[in-house]
Design an enzyme around this catalytic site. Structure first.
Site, PDB file in Angstrom:
ATOM      1  N   HIS A 136       5.276  -8.088  -1.006  1.00  0.00           N
ATOM      2  CA  HIS A 136       5.731  -8.925  -2.116  1.00  0.00           C
ATOM      3  C   HIS A 136       5.144 -10.133  -2.123  1.00  0.00           C
ATOM      4  O   HIS A 136       4.360 -10.660  -1.147  1.00  0.00           O
ATOM      5  CB  HIS A 136       7.229  -8.962  -2.315  1.00  0.00           C
ATOM      6  CG  HIS A 136       7.843  -9.623  -1.376  1.00  0.00           C
ATOM      7  ND1 HIS A 136       7.999 -11.065  -1.168  1.00  0.00           N
ATOM      8  CD2 HIS A 136       8.626  -9.104  -0.253  1.00  0.00           C
ATOM      9  CE1 HIS A 136       8.962 -11.249  -0.544  1.00  0.00           C
ATOM     10  NE2 HIS A 136       9.050 -10.237   0.460  1.00  0.00           N
ATOM     11  N   CYS A 149       9.854  -8.522   5.742  1.00  0.00           N
ATOM     12  CA  CYS A 149       8.932  -8.162   4.506  1.00  0.00           C
ATOM     13  C   CYS A 149       7.724  -8.656   4.889  1.00  0.00           C
ATOM     14  O   CYS A 149       7.202  -9.453   5.691  1.00  0.00           O
ATOM     15  CB  CYS A 149       9.242  -8.425   3.204  1.00  0.00           C
ATOM     16  SG  CYS A 149      10.724  -7.185   2.522  1.00  0.00           S
TER      17      CYS A 149
END
Length: 174
Positions: A136, A149
């Site tokens: 992301h 992440c």
């Protein structure tokens, strides 16, 4: 002869610079061939993500992966969720009447201040590939700094997001 060398010297720098762009940072491939036969390869040691189409490198992005103690999982995965406006369900702030009353919290630790609600950190262009992990948009300081992440710069995250579909392979390597 001198004139020819001078002209060659003038042409050489643009040619050398042009050779650096043979593998586009994020190329025009997004418009060619839909989203089939693509894969994302994340190389943690290099702190880079690569987008391939038909086994041909199409895009490269710097990343920031999981920091020590919060590592990014390695292995073969696939995109299992796409959410352009995703927010974390674990990390964020407690907010009361639009004002942050407790920031940078992990919802699994500590208590919620009275009258506040949890507001997850924005994770635009989220591509979930395993459990709570995904690629992301986010801060990319040049070293592993996330909670697991894979963060990409905003413009890269959008382009990777637009280039893939559910089921696209994601390979995460050390």
């Amino acid at each position: 002869m001198k004139n020819r060398l001078f002209r060659l010297a003038l042409c050489l720098p643009p040619l050398l610079l042009a050779s650096c762009t043979t593998i586009p940072e994020l190329g025009g491939m997004m418009d060619r061939g839909g989203t089939r036969n693509r894969r994302i390869v994340v190389k943690l040691g290099e702190q880079k993500a690569y987008l391939y189409q038909h086994n041909e490198l199409s895009a490269v992005s710097p990343i920031s992966s999981g920091r020590e103690g919060k590592g990014t999982p390695t292995g073969r995965f696939s995109v299992i969720q796409k959410d352009a406006d995703h927010r974390s369900s674990l990390y964020g702030n407690y907010v009361r009447h639009g004002k942050v009353v407790k920031e940078n919290i992990d919802i699994r630790k500590g208590g919620r201040p009275a009258g506040s609600k949890f507001e997850g950190v924005p994770m635009p262009y989220f591509l979930r590939f395993s459990g709570a992990y995904g690629l992301h948009a986010g801060n990319v300081p040049g070293y592993p700094a996330s909670s697991g992440c894979v963060r990409l710069p905003q413009r890269h995250a959008k382009r990777f997001y637009d280039a893939v579909r559910l089921g696209t392979p994601v390979i995460v390597q050390r």
